[in-house]
Scaffold this motif. Structure first.
Motif, mmCIF file in Angstrom:
data_model
loop_
_atom_site.group_PDB
_atom_site.id
_atom_site.type_symbol
_atom_site.label_atom_id
_atom_site.label_comp_id
_atom_site.label_asym_id
_atom_site.label_seq_id
_atom_site.Cartn_x
_atom_site.Cartn_y
_atom_site.Cartn_z
ATOM 1 N N ALA B 32 0.850 -1.201 0.000
ATOM 2 C CA ALA B 32 0.000 0.000 0.000
ATOM 3 C C ALA B 32 0.885 1.251 0.000
ATOM 4 C CB ALA B 32 -0.913 -0.009 1.217
ATOM 5 N N LEU B 33 1.982 1.165 0.743
ATOM 6 C CA LEU B 33 2.899 2.306 0.838
ATOM 7 C C LEU B 33 3.470 2.672 -0.534
ATOM 8 C CD1 LEU B 33 3.871 3.798 3.411
ATOM 9 C CD2 LEU B 33 5.982 2.471 3.234
ATOM 10 N N VAL B 34 3.930 1.677 -1.264
ATOM 11 C CA VAL B 34 4.554 1.985 -2.555
ATOM 12 C C VAL B 34 3.527 2.137 -3.675
ATOM 13 C CG1 VAL B 34 6.694 0.832 -1.914
ATOM 14 C CG2 VAL B 34 5.011 -0.384 -3.302
ATOM 15 N N ALA B 35 2.249 1.969 -3.347
ATOM 16 C CA ALA B 35 1.225 2.173 -4.375
ATOM 17 C C ALA B 35 1.011 3.653 -4.645
ATOM 18 C CB ALA B 35 -0.083 1.510 -3.960
ATOM 19 N N ARG B 36 1.635 4.517 -3.834
ATOM 20 C CA ARG B 36 1.441 5.959 -4.009
ATOM 21 C C ARG B 36 2.772 6.675 -4.142
ATOM 22 N NH1 ARG B 36 -3.353 8.853 -1.099
ATOM 23 N NH2 ARG B 36 -2.517 10.281 -2.643
ATOM 24 N N ASP B 37 2.702 7.910 -4.656
ATOM 25 C CA ASP B 37 3.851 8.802 -4.531
ATOM 26 C C ASP B 37 3.315 10.096 -3.919
ATOM 27 O OD1 ASP B 37 2.571 10.010 -6.671
ATOM 28 O OD2 ASP B 37 4.247 9.815 -8.069
ATOM 29 N N ALA B 38 3.938 11.235 -4.184
ATOM 30 C CA ALA B 38 3.476 12.461 -3.535
ATOM 31 C C ALA B 38 2.365 13.154 -4.330
ATOM 32 C CB ALA B 38 4.651 13.411 -3.320
ATOM 33 N N SER B 39 1.874 12.506 -5.376
ATOM 34 C CA SER B 39 0.774 13.092 -6.149
ATOM 35 C C SER B 39 -0.563 12.727 -5.511
ATOM 36 C CB SER B 39 0.814 12.560 -7.587
ATOM 37 O OG SER B 39 0.434 11.190 -7.608
ATOM 38 N N VAL B 40 -1.662 13.252 -6.073
ATOM 39 C CA VAL B 40 -2.978 12.896 -5.522
ATOM 40 C C VAL B 40 -3.491 11.576 -6.089
ATOM 41 C CG1 VAL B 40 -3.663 15.291 -5.095
ATOM 42 C CG2 VAL B 40 -4.232 14.246 -7.284
ATOM 43 N N PHE B 41 -2.744 10.987 -7.003
ATOM 44 C CA PHE B 41 -3.217 9.775 -7.663
ATOM 45 C C PHE B 41 -3.199 8.598 -6.689
ATOM 46 C CE2 PHE B 41 -3.012 6.138 -10.476
ATOM 47 C CZ PHE B 41 -3.948 6.467 -11.428
ATOM 48 N N ASP B 42 -4.351 7.979 -6.475
ATOM 49 C CA ASP B 42 -4.408 6.948 -5.432
ATOM 50 C C ASP B 42 -4.947 5.615 -5.941
ATOM 51 O OD1 ASP B 42 -7.008 7.585 -5.837
ATOM 52 O OD2 ASP B 42 -7.454 8.141 -3.759
ATOM 53 N N ARG B 43 -4.761 5.364 -7.221
ATOM 54 C CA ARG B 43 -5.296 4.112 -7.742
ATOM 55 C C ARG B 43 -4.206 3.125 -8.153
ATOM 56 N NH1 ARG B 43 -8.987 7.680 -7.950
ATOM 57 N NH2 ARG B 43 -11.122 7.038 -7.540
ATOM 58 N N GLY B 44 -3.048 3.245 -7.532
ATOM 59 C CA GLY B 44 -1.970 2.317 -7.846
ATOM 60 C C GLY B 44 -2.202 0.968 -7.181
ATOM 61 N N ARG B 45 -1.606 -0.070 -7.751
ATOM 62 C CA ARG B 45 -1.611 -1.412 -7.168
ATOM 63 C C ARG B 45 -0.222 -1.968 -7.332
ATOM 64 N NH1 ARG B 45 -7.010 -3.890 -7.702
ATOM 65 N NH2 ARG B 45 -8.237 -2.067 -8.222
ATOM 66 N N SER B 46 0.341 -2.394 -6.227
ATOM 67 C CA SER B 46 1.699 -2.911 -6.295
ATOM 68 C C SER B 46 1.710 -4.422 -6.173
ATOM 69 C CB SER B 46 2.508 -2.282 -5.168
ATOM 70 O OG SER B 46 3.674 -3.025 -4.963
ATOM 71 N N GLY B 47 2.616 -5.067 -6.876
ATOM 72 C CA GLY B 47 2.922 -6.475 -6.655
ATOM 73 C C GLY B 47 4.037 -6.561 -5.629
ATOM 74 N N PRO B 48 4.894 -7.552 -5.717
ATOM 75 C CA PRO B 48 5.999 -7.689 -4.768
ATOM 76 C C PRO B 48 6.916 -6.462 -4.813
ATOM 77 C CG PRO B 48 5.848 -9.610 -6.227
ATOM 78 C CD PRO B 48 4.875 -8.618 -6.729
ATOM 79 N N VAL B 49 7.449 -6.092 -3.643
ATOM 80 C CA VAL B 49 8.299 -4.906 -3.567
ATOM 81 C C VAL B 49 9.742 -5.356 -3.292
ATOM 82 C CG1 VAL B 49 8.598 -2.652 -2.509
ATOM 83 C CG2 VAL B 49 6.322 -3.719 -2.549
ATOM 84 N N CYS B 50 10.639 -5.038 -4.219
ATOM 85 C CA CYS B 50 12.023 -5.509 -4.134
ATOM 86 C C CYS B 50 12.942 -4.379 -3.675
ATOM 87 C CB CYS B 50 12.505 -5.983 -5.499
ATOM 88 S SG CYS B 50 11.428 -7.218 -6.225
ATOM 89 N N PHE B 51 13.907 -4.737 -2.841
ATOM 90 C CA PHE B 51 14.906 -3.771 -2.382
ATOM 91 C C PHE B 51 16.304 -4.279 -2.728
ATOM 92 C CE2 PHE B 51 11.182 -3.141 0.253
ATOM 93 C CZ PHE B 51 11.062 -1.755 0.293
ATOM 94 N N PRO B 52 16.680 -4.221 -4.002
ATOM 95 C CA PRO B 52 17.982 -4.758 -4.399
ATOM 96 C C PRO B 52 19.126 -3.943 -3.802
ATOM 97 C CG PRO B 52 17.006 -3.509 -6.194
ATOM 98 C CD PRO B 52 15.967 -3.599 -5.121
ATOM 99 N N ARG B 53 20.287 -4.579 -3.692
ATOM 100 C CA ARG B 53 21.477 -3.888 -3.183
ATOM 101 C C ARG B 53 22.561 -3.766 -4.250
ATOM 102 N NH1 ARG B 53 21.519 -2.774 2.104
ATOM 103 N NH2 ARG B 53 19.988 -3.843 3.407
ATOM 104 N N SER B 54 22.318 -4.313 -5.416
ATOM 105 C CA SER B 54 23.340 -4.232 -6.472
ATOM 106 C C SER B 54 22.675 -4.270 -7.840
ATOM 107 C CB SER B 54 24.301 -5.420 -6.352
ATOM 108 O OG SER B 54 23.600 -6.612 -6.683
ATOM 109 N N ALA B 55 23.456 -3.846 -8.832
ATOM 110 C CA ALA B 55 22.962 -3.894 -10.213
ATOM 111 C C ALA B 55 22.683 -5.337 -10.622
ATOM 112 C CB ALA B 55 23.985 -3.254 -11.154
ATOM 113 N N ASP B 56 23.496 -6.268 -10.117
ATOM 114 C CA ASP B 56 23.266 -7.678 -10.446
ATOM 115 C C ASP B 56 21.904 -8.139 -9.943
ATOM 116 O OD1 ASP B 56 25.636 -7.941 -11.746
ATOM 117 O OD2 ASP B 56 26.716 -8.837 -10.046
#
Ligand SMILES: Cc1cc2nc3c(=O)[nH]c(=O)nc-3n(C[C@H](O)[C@H](O)[C@H](O)COP(=O)(O)OP(=O)(O)OC[C@H]3O[C@@H](n4cnc5c(N)ncnc54)[C@H](O)[C@@H]3O)c2cc1C
Lengths: 333, 483
Positions: B32-56
């Motif tokens: 839910a957190l990453v489904a939004r940014d700082a705009s008013v647009f609130d209809r995003g839907r996110s799948g899995p959220v990845c936090f990579p640490r390298s380009a690989d």
């Protein structure tokens, strides 16, 4: 003016949408939609990218300064206009552009994408174009970029066109950023001074050139600042005021500026002159073709194919064919 | 947000083996957190959220998404104001915030290599002892990432003199939408081939994921002078701006704030702005001492000639910093007026600033809305903020209608849709107002060259009919709410 270009699919004749002037529309008709075609300017860098296939029809872009707005610091100019003519017109209002003045046309300078000798002070050519209007491979007028000095609406087609050697679209008209001509400017030269020391003491030089022994510096700006820069240089050695830069050999290398201390002497042959802080090296010897990794080459292939599926624009010429380094063909600069 | 489709197990376990247990989040709170940014647009839907640490890892994630037929959306700090990072159609979100190392600084060559998750201001802080800074300075610079700046080609107050992000990016290493890795641009001034670096910058995450960036670093100016001019009318302030540019002065920054926002800023951070003026103009000149001295004097004179009721020069760094703090916290200060804001980011030619501003106030009045203006006046970049309380029934419709009229008024004056925030989803359906069908077709050709299969951030920038994605299927937004 809104960068709108109308044009019903399949017809090359209906390109004169709002904002597209008649000259540009007429040129699009001339380019048409069949047969190999290439735009020709003043042929100052005609050999870059390889020889055109025989039978390629040559077309010249329309000419003329459409509108200079000094208070907006912009100028709309047709691509066939000589850069010198554009600059003469801008100078009347105390302005100029970042385009190099080497005998070529505006469209040619942009299609080649080489920056001015004073790029350190004026910025690279690729930053000069705000909006571009070009004729596409199917004879339509396409507008990319925007009519204002700041714009991030959509993809950056202007930058894609700069340096594209006429292989993805024929530049017809551009809106360029202008800049004020500084109050004073002077070229100085010195023998034996370390150019990096000069770079260190100068705040915003317009150019620093180095041939391994002599240094040339172009300093511009407010009279007090130019005087201060001169005295800062004076602490490094003896400098002499000169008319202009030294004569430059014809070939052009592009090297990381951090590698200029050693590479020109080792690789560029006798007579080289390097632009310190920029990385362009002028030399008699041409730069060997630079390797392009497979993924980047594939992107190039897709860009070319996407914009010119039938390969009718400048056939035989490629932006990956031994770029900077090909000498002038059919007339020096 | 509605019910979120569950990410499929095979993809999740593949991603987990790439990223490790702490590099992947699939819980609904994170999504839910990453489904939004700082705009008013609130209809995003996110799948899995990845936090990579390298380009690989980024590359492996992209390849896994390709295998599973899922789109990928890169994300920085989520401060975007056009919905660029808002995931549509439950794609894999790749958050770059853990790739936040400054890799190398070469003062001699004036280059720094950074990972995309480096926060803009952290780079400038890192460079400060060396006498350098990173010139693009969005007001969000305490939070936004350099990867986000590159993707949005972001600007900031000081971009008037120094140029926006693209002028400060030399090379970008990109994981392309098919998982290939390419270095675009280079440290040399005229890299061989098309300017794909230039094409990538401003691509809003639709052309691939930046994993390493070479930026130009800028020496700190030798002298700075900051002036605060107060006016009895916003028009006088706008006309002063036009006159300064016309006089051939290129200030480092020229920012205008109207009374409502100035009052809010004063209540919020006590920056020292006068609250009785209709508008204030914050002008800064920097560079070498001679040009700075003359430039400041001329700006003061031009201001007085255009009706400035007071001209104050910041006496020292403390006063200067306070004035800038006020300007840069302006959006935050808006909360003093109402809980929500909708910000438009259009550009108009500088000679049309006064006229379009008047029009903006009239549009807001017609829709019975409060508008405040705080903007990068020097380059004609308007930022009208419609401030409101979302809970008020029917207000969203009025806000969107007024926003649309502001966009039309700016374009009618010869302007552009967006000066620095980008198109994202917010302005996507306005694109045909600025570009004809052939223009959009060619933009799409550029996009397809990078992403032939439409895997990167689908549904952004280009409108229905020119986008590679089936936008309706991605969004399922009730008609009439957006666009
Ligand atoms: C209070 C406030 C003030 C602001 N002031 C300004 C301002 O003065 N000037 C200005 O220009 N903007 C401003 N913004 C807008 C925003 O901060 C900028 O657009 C910023 O650059 C976004 O960075 P981010 O890291 O938050 O990116 P996000 O919002 O996370 O993403 C923005 C876009 O970038 C893409 N992206 C992110 N990382 C990558 C990557 N590594 N590779 C490829 N694509 C990527 C995303 O997919 C998305 O399309 C402001 C925003 C706020 C909230």
């Amino acid at each position: 003016m809104t960068g709108r270009s109308a044009g019903a699919p399949g017809s090359a004749g209906s390109v004169a949408g709002a904002g597209v002037d008649r000259e540009v529309a007429a040129w699009a008709e001339e380019v048409g939609s069949d047969g190999p075609v290439a735009a020709v300017g003043s042929r100052t860098r005609w050999g870059l990218g390889g020889r055109l296939a025989s039978g390629t029809r040559l077309v010249s872009a329309p000419v003329g300064v459409v509108e200079h707005r000094p208070e907006e610091m912009t100028v709309r100019v047709r691509a066939g206009t000589p850069v010198a003519e554009l600059h003469a017109e801008l100078a009347a209002s105390g302005q100029r552009s970042a385009l190099p003045e080497r005998g070529g046309t505006v469209g040619g300078a942009l299609a080649v994408g080489e920056s001015d000798l004073c790029a350190l002070g004026r910025g690279p050519v690729r930053d000069a174009v705000l909006q571009v209007r070009y004729v596409s491979a199917d004879g339509r007028v396409v507008t990319g970029g925007g009519p204002t000095v700041k714009n991030v609406s959509g993809y950056d087609l202007p930058r894609l066109l700069v340096g594209s050697l006429g292989t993805i679209g024929l530049i017809a008209e551009v809106l360029l950023r202008t800049q004020p001509v500084p109050a004073v400017g002077t070229w100085l030269t010195s023998l034996g001074v370390d150019p990096w020391a000069a770079r260190e003491v100068l705040y915003r030089p317009a150019a620093i050139l180095w041939d391994g022994t002599s240094v040339w510096a172009r300093i511009e700006g407010h009279p007090d600042d130019v005087a201060a820069e001169r005295s800062a240089l004076g602490r490094l050695g003896r400098w002499e005021v000169v008319e202009g830069p030294p004569p430059l050999p014809v070939e052009r290398w592009s090297l990381p500026p951090g590698e200029l201390r050693t590479r020109p002497a080792a690789e560029c042959g006798p007579g080289w002159i390097a632009e310190v802080g920029v990385g362009v090296v002028h030399a008699a010897r041409s730069q060997p073709p630079r390797p392009v990794p497979a993924a980047v080459a594939e992107l190039h292939r897709r860009v070319k194919h996407g914009f010119d599926p039938a390969g009718r624009l400048a056939p035989g010429r490629s932006v990956l064919a031994g770029a900077p380094g090909a000498g002038p063909v059919g007339g020096g600069r | 947000m509605g019910s979120v489709p569950a990410p499929d197990d095979a993809l999740v376990s593949e991603l987990r083996s790439i990223l490790g247990p702490d590099g992947l989040r699939v819980d609904s709170a994170e999504r839910a957190l990453v489904a939004r940014d700082a705009s008013v647009f609130d209809r995003g839907r996110s799948g899995p959220v990845c936090f990579p640490r390298s380009a690989d890892q980024v590359r492996a994630v992209v390849l896994a998404a390709v295998r599973h037929g899922r789109a990928v959306v890169p994300r920085g700090a989520g401060t975007g104001l056009a919905g660029g990072a808002v995931p549509l159609g439950a794609p894999v979100v790749v958050a770059l915030t853990r790739m936040n190392r400054i890799l190398e600084v070469d003062v001699g060559a004036r280059v720094a290599w950074v990972e995309p998750g480096v926060v803009n201001l952290d780079l400038t802080r890192h460079l400060r002892p060396l006498g350098f800074h990173f010139a693009p300075d969005p007001s969000s610079q305490q939070a936004c990432t350099i990867g986000g700046n590159v993707a949005n080609n972001s600007g900031g107050p000081h971009c008037l003199a120094y140029g926006v992000t693209t002028s400060h990016v030399l090379a970008v290493e990109v994981v392309l939408p098919d998982g290939e890795v390419a270095l675009l641009g280079g440290l040399d001034p005229e890299p061989v081939g098309y300017d794909l670096r230039g094409a990538f910058v401003g691509g809003e995450g639709t052309l691939g994921i930046a994993t390493r960036i070479a930026v130009r670093i800028t020496p700190d100016p030798k002298a700075v002078r900051t002036l605060l001019l107060a006016f009895d009318s916003t028009v006088d302030a706008a006309e002063t701006v036009g006159a300064v540019i016309a006089a051939g002065i290129v200030p480092a920054a020229l920012e205008v704030m109207d009374r409502r926002i100035t009052e809010a800023v004063e209540r919020y951070v006590h920056a020292g702005y006068p609250t009785d003026a209709a508008a204030v103009l914050l002008a800064e000149v920097d560079g070498a001492p001679g040009e700075v001295g003359t430039g400041a004097e001329r700006i003061a004179d031009i201001g007085r000639a255009h009706g400035a009721v007071s001209v104050r020069v910041a006496a020292d760094d403390t006063e200067r910093a306070a004035l800038w703090k006020g300007r840069k916290t302006a959006f935050g200060a808006v909360a003093q007026i109402a809980p929500n804001y909708y910000l438009h980011d259009t550009v108009v030619p500088r000679h049309a600033l006064a006229e379009v501003l008047e029009e903006v106030y009239a549009i807001a009045a017609r829709h019975d809305l409060v508008v405040v203006n705080v903007f990068h006046a020097g380059d004609g970049n308007l930022h009208p903020l419609l401030v409101f309380d979302r809970r008020e029934p029917g207000i969203m419709e009025r806000v969107l209608a007024a926003g649309s009229e502001i966009v039309s008024a700016s374009l009618a004056a010869g302007g552009a849709l967006s000066g620095e925030h980008g198109i994202g989803v917010e302005k996507r359906d306005y694109m045909p107002l600025m570009f004809g069908p052939d223009d959009l077709d060619h933009q799409n050709r550029l996009r397809r060259a990078f992403d032939p299969d439409c895997r990167a951030n689908p549904g952004k920038v280009l409108p229905v009919g020119h986008s590679c994605a089936d936008i309706q299927a991605l969004e399922r937004v009730p008609t009439g709410v957006w666009g």
